[in-house]
Structure formats: structure tokens, C-alpha cells
Scaffold this motif. Structure first.
Motif, PDB file in Angstrom:
ATOM      1  N   ARG A 257      39.006 -19.546  41.653  1.00 10.56           N
ATOM      2  CA  ARG A 257      39.887 -18.782  40.723  1.00 10.56           C
ATOM      3  C   ARG A 257      40.709 -19.929  39.823  1.00 10.56           C
ATOM      4  O   ARG A 257      41.367 -20.689  40.395  1.00 10.56           O
ATOM      5  CB  ARG A 257      41.019 -17.988  41.501  1.00 10.56           C
ATOM      6  CG  ARG A 257      41.853 -17.177  40.694  1.00 10.56           C
ATOM      7  CD  ARG A 257      42.627 -16.071  41.301  1.00 10.56           C
ATOM      8  NE  ARG A 257      41.906 -15.121  41.950  1.00 10.56           N
ATOM      9  CZ  ARG A 257      41.356 -13.918  41.883  1.00 10.56           C
ATOM     10  NH1 ARG A 257      41.840 -13.720  40.746  1.00 10.56           N
ATOM     11  NH2 ARG A 257      40.618 -13.257  42.527  1.00 10.56           N
TER      12      ARG A 257
ATOM     13  N   LEU B  82      38.850 -21.160  30.272  1.00  8.49           N
ATOM     14  CA  LEU B  82      39.129 -20.294  31.474  1.00  8.49           C
ATOM     15  C   LEU B  82      40.269 -19.548  31.019  1.00  8.49           C
ATOM     16  O   LEU B  82      41.360 -19.812  30.455  1.00  8.49           O
ATOM     17  CB  LEU B  82      39.454 -21.336  32.558  1.00  8.49           C
ATOM     18  CG  LEU B  82      38.020 -22.070  33.029  1.00  8.49           C
ATOM     19  CD1 LEU B  82      38.646 -22.942  34.265  1.00  8.49           C
ATOM     20  CD2 LEU B  82      37.183 -21.021  33.894  1.00  8.49           C
ATOM     21  N   GLU B  83      40.414 -18.189  31.719  1.00 14.82           N
ATOM     22  CA  GLU B  83      41.437 -17.390  31.361  1.00 14.82           C
ATOM     23  C   GLU B  83      42.305 -17.563  33.014  1.00 14.82           C
ATOM     24  O   GLU B  83      41.518 -17.784  33.730  1.00 14.82           O
ATOM     25  CB  GLU B  83      40.919 -16.004  31.372  1.00 14.82           C
ATOM     26  CG  GLU B  83      40.343 -15.773  29.941  1.00 14.82           C
ATOM     27  CD  GLU B  83      41.491 -15.554  28.848  1.00 14.82           C
ATOM     28  OE1 GLU B  83      42.695 -15.537  29.100  1.00 14.82           O
ATOM     29  OE2 GLU B  83      41.194 -16.037  27.693  1.00 14.82           O
TER      30      GLU B  83
ATOM     31  N   GLU C 172      40.442 -16.109  36.178  1.00 10.29           N
ATOM     32  CA  GLU C 172      39.189 -16.091  36.171  1.00 10.29           C
ATOM     33  C   GLU C 172      38.514 -16.806  37.256  1.00 10.29           C
ATOM     34  O   GLU C 172      38.905 -17.840  37.366  1.00 10.29           O
ATOM     35  CB  GLU C 172      38.628 -16.495  34.664  1.00 10.29           C
ATOM     36  CG  GLU C 172      37.132 -16.462  34.482  1.00 10.29           C
ATOM     37  CD  GLU C 172      36.915 -16.840  32.987  1.00 10.29           C
ATOM     38  OE1 GLU C 172      35.574 -16.767  32.701  1.00 10.29           O
ATOM     39  OE2 GLU C 172      37.560 -17.323  32.095  1.00 10.29           O
TER      40      GLU C 172
ATOM     41  N   ARG D 207      29.089 -17.709  31.298  1.00 10.90           N
ATOM     42  CA  ARG D 207      29.276 -16.141  31.158  1.00 10.90           C
ATOM     43  C   ARG D 207      28.132 -15.601  30.367  1.00 10.90           C
ATOM     44  O   ARG D 207      28.405 -14.745  29.377  1.00 10.90           O
ATOM     45  CB  ARG D 207      30.591 -15.974  30.583  1.00 10.90           C
ATOM     46  CG  ARG D 207      31.713 -16.889  30.830  1.00 10.90           C
ATOM     47  CD  ARG D 207      32.917 -16.344  30.144  1.00 10.90           C
ATOM     48  NE  ARG D 207      34.125 -17.323  30.704  1.00 10.90           N
ATOM     49  CZ  ARG D 207      34.282 -18.369  29.794  1.00 10.90           C
ATOM     50  NH1 ARG D 207      33.540 -18.691  29.007  1.00 10.90           N
ATOM     51  NH2 ARG D 207      35.529 -19.063  30.448  1.00 10.90           N
TER      52      ARG D 207
ATOM     53  N   ASN E  76      32.290 -12.872  26.614  1.00  9.09           N
ATOM     54  CA  ASN E  76      33.035 -14.099  26.559  1.00  9.09           C
ATOM     55  C   ASN E  76      31.778 -15.190  26.576  1.00  9.09           C
ATOM     56  O   ASN E  76      32.308 -16.012  27.108  1.00  9.09           O
ATOM     57  CB  ASN E  76      33.963 -14.208  27.556  1.00  9.09           C
ATOM     58  CG  ASN E  76      35.135 -13.128  27.528  1.00  9.09           C
ATOM     59  OD1 ASN E  76      35.559 -12.799  26.303  1.00  9.09           O
ATOM     60  ND2 ASN E  76      35.813 -12.616  28.367  1.00  9.09           N
TER      61      ASN E  76
END
Length: 388
Positions: A89, A104-105, A108, A203, A208
Motif C-alpha cells: 500500500r 501512485l495514489e 493504492e 493497471r 488509470n
């Protein structure tokens, strides 16, 4: 505790003869790199220097820093503390990295496999920090490991402040140290499955979806190139640590401080051409190939395979011959049970006419524990029966 001696045996090979000065003389040879600040060309297995220019000059390595990051990732994968299919994460800090990134969020999740691809192909700063945080808990702790590993590898002119190569005071390395880092990373043969990728997706099939394109264009345009890492900042200019393999020979070429990416790639190409046109190698041992058996009567397995820690080759100039090749296995003065898989127990030295050609660490490739009391008793009884 046990004391071990030395044994020597002749290897029946027809190889090439040269003196150790042959390769050192290349420093006075052709000028392969003109305007870059620093450069070096080595053969991977032996570490022999085929060409160098100001190779000990300390300079900012930019994203070539990620070679050390990937070394620690591969170590964690190798010892089982990290798994390729494990999901990581991304923290807010990792997602906040600027420069090259895979976007990256915060929060995520990506697998280690995906993040490693993001580092190796797209030079993702966010992916580098996410992996560092997973392995060590924080980037700061991971950087400590990077600097400890630099000391372990004998890198005398390298200091890291981050995992990414983003500009920072007292963050520096040299062409020579970068080549040695690349040599270490290439012990893990699986790494080139990532660094040789020219383009791919993360992804895939989602809104995305992110297209990865390798920052090292030579993986597409120079046959045999399958890594390793580019770098660029305004201070560092254009840098590249590249590796290529043809036949049995793998070489590593490093350029630091080139004025343009075109010149950087041209210098690397010139060095690779020079290596493959003038030199070749004879492969003697693959990585983890057994070399000898260590006999320890008190071990659960009294005959333990001793293997090479990395591939072993002999480098030669094309058209020359090597004679009187011998190998010498020397065990450490003290070897104590238990032994852990990968633990160093000695060295293998290859010589020709008494001149050293290569020296390689020998390890055990399995955990070795003390034998139980019943096993020791049975062995003692068997020995008594044999000598009756």
C-alpha cells in the motif's frame, strides 16, 4: 570450530594467456568517451576494467541510485522476506514523490512485481519509496541499509541520502562504484527480466492504465543490452549504467555527466562495441554450481556442497591462449555450525602460470544444522564397524 586447509587442482581447459597488466594498460588505450565527466567499462564476472576515464570522481548519480534500491529489493526477494505477488500500500509520502513516477495514489495497492517493474522500466520515484517503506518501515531506515550495503561492497566513494536519486546534499557516487553496484545487482539473474522491458503497462484495462516506456532506449536499439538504469538531473546531467551480454560475456558500461542523451547513448555504444570487438570470456562455473564438498562430521549432513556465490569466468583478448590454469579452494580458518544458506565458507581463486585471474566467494546453498545425538551415535558405530 574446525580448521580447514587448502587444496589445488588443475582445470583441463584451453584458454588464453595474458598478464594482469593487459587490462590495466587499457587506461592508456583509445579515448572512448570524450566530453562526459566520468566513465568506466568492466567485464561482469571478473570485474576487470577494460576502459576508464576519471572513474573515481564523485558525482551525483541521479536515478542510477535505484540500482542500490533494486539490490536491496532483490535481496529481500531472495531471502523470502518479500514476495513478488505481495501487495504493497502506497503511503502519502511515497505518492508525493516528484520527478519520474508511476503516479501512485495514497492508499493504492500494487504488487511487488508491479512496483519493481515501475522502478526498473519507468524509474518511478514513488514506486522506489513504496518498496523501501515496505522493506524497512521508512525511507530513512532503508537509506541506512543502502549505505551499509555500500560499505559491504567496498564502495569507497558512495553516500546515499534517498532511494531515488533526487537532488540532495552529500548524495554522490562514482562511475567505478556504480559499476560495482551493477555487478552485484546482476547476481540476481531475474532482474534483467524487468530491466530489459522496453514498454509495458500498469493497471492494464482500468481507467488509470499507465504506459511504461523504458528510459534506457538501448534495450531496444542495441542488441544484447538488457539493463540497467538511466539517470538525469540538471546537476548530474545525463547518466547511464548499462549492461549487455553476447555469447558468454557480459559487460557493464557507465557514463556520468554527459551533455545530452544522444551523447550518453553514443558513449555507451562505443564502449560496448569496444568490449565485444576485442575481448571474450570462457565460462568456468555458473552461479550456485558445486565446487567442492565440505566434510563436517557433526553436521546433520556430513557432506555439504560448497557452491559459487556468482558466475565465474576467465576474460581474454581475442586470439590469445591461456595455459596452466589451476583452481585453488581455500576455506575460512574457522567454520562453526550451524550454517545458514548463503553463508560464506571460503574462496575460489583461478590462476594461470601463478597469476590470479579471478577470485570468487564460496558459500553453502542450504541451511546446515548440528546432527542429533542419535545420528552421531550411528555414525560412530559405523566407523567402528569399518575399522574392525
Amino acid at each position: 570450530m574446525k580448521n580447514f586447509g587448502v587444496w589445488i587442482t588443475t582445470i583441463l581447459l584451453t584458454l588464453t594467456t595474458f598478464s594482469s597488466a593487459t587490462f590495466a594498460a587499457e587506461d592508456d588505450g583509445p579515448e572512448l568517451v570524450e566530453s562526459a565527466k566520468s566513465a568506466i567499462l568492466i567485464e561482469r564476472d571478473t570485474g576487470e576494467v577494460l576502459y576508464e576515464k576519471d572513474a573515481n570522481q564523485t558525482l551525483p548519480p541521479a536515478s542510477m541510485t535505484k540500482i542500490m534500491t533494486m539490490i536491496l529489493v532483490m535481496e529481500a526477494l531472495n531471502d523470502g522476506s518479500l514476495k513478488l505477488d505481495e501487495k504493497v500500500r502506497a503511503s502519502e509520502y511515497a505518492a508525493s514523490m516528484g520527478g519520474s513516477q508511476i503516479f501512485l495514489e495514497p492508499g493504492e495497492e500494487m504488487t511487488v512485481d508491479e512496483l519493481l517493474k515501475g522502478v526498473a522500466v519507468a524509474s518511478g520515484n514513488d514506486a522506489s519509496v513504496a518498496l523501501a517503506e515496505r522493506i524497512s518501515g521508512s525511507e530513512e531506515e532503508f537509506v541506512e541499509k543502502m549505505n551499509e550495503k555500500a560499505i559491504d561492497l567496498g564502495l569507497e566513494n558512495t553516500q546515499f541520502q534517498n532511494t531515488t536519486g533526487l537532488p540532495a546534499d552529500n548524495h554522490y557516487s562514482t562511475a567505478r562504484d556504480m559499476a560495482l553496484m551493477a555487478k552485484e545487482l546482476l547476481k540476481y539473474e531475474g532482474i534483467t527480466e524487468y530491466t530489459k522491458i522496453y514498454d509495458d503497462y500498469l493497471r492494464k484495462g482500468t481507467d488509470n492504465e499507465f504506459w511504461l516506456v523504458n528510459t534506457n532506449k538501448l534495450v531496444k536499439f542495441y542488441k544484447g543490452v538488457d539493463g540497467l538504469k538511466t539517470g538525469f538531473t540538471r546537476e548530474a546531467k545525463y547518466c547511464l549504467t548499462a549492461t549487455a551480454k553476447k555469447n558468454d560475456m557480459r559487460v557493464i558500461a557507465v557514463v556520468m555527466g554527459a551533455e545530452t542523451p544522444k551523447k550518453r547513448n553514443a558513449y555507451i555504444t562505443t564502449m560496448l562495441d569496444y568490449a565485444f570487438n576485442h575481448y571474450e570470456t570462457e565460462s568456468l562455473y555458473k552461479r550456485f554450481q558445486p565446487v567442492d564438498q565440505l566434510k563436517m562430521i557433526r553436521a546433520n549432513n556430513p557432506e555439504i556442497d560448497v557452491v559459487t556465490s556468482e558466475s565465474v569466468s576467465v576474460l581474454k583478448k581475442k586470439g590469445q591462449k591461456i595455459e596452466n590454469v589451476e583452481r585453488e579452494v581455500k576455506y575460512n580458518d574457522t567454520i562453526e555450525l550451524p550454517l545458514k544458506k548463503g553463508q560464506e565458507v571460503g574462496t575460489l581463486t583461478i590462476t594461470s602460470n601463478g597469476e590470479p585471474l579471478s577470485k570468487t566467494t564460496l558459500i553453502v546453498n542450504e541451511d546446515v544444522s548440528n546432527a542429533g545425538l542419535w545420528s552421531l551415535l550411528k555414525r560412530s558405530m559405523n566407523e567402528m564397524v569399518k575399522h574392525r
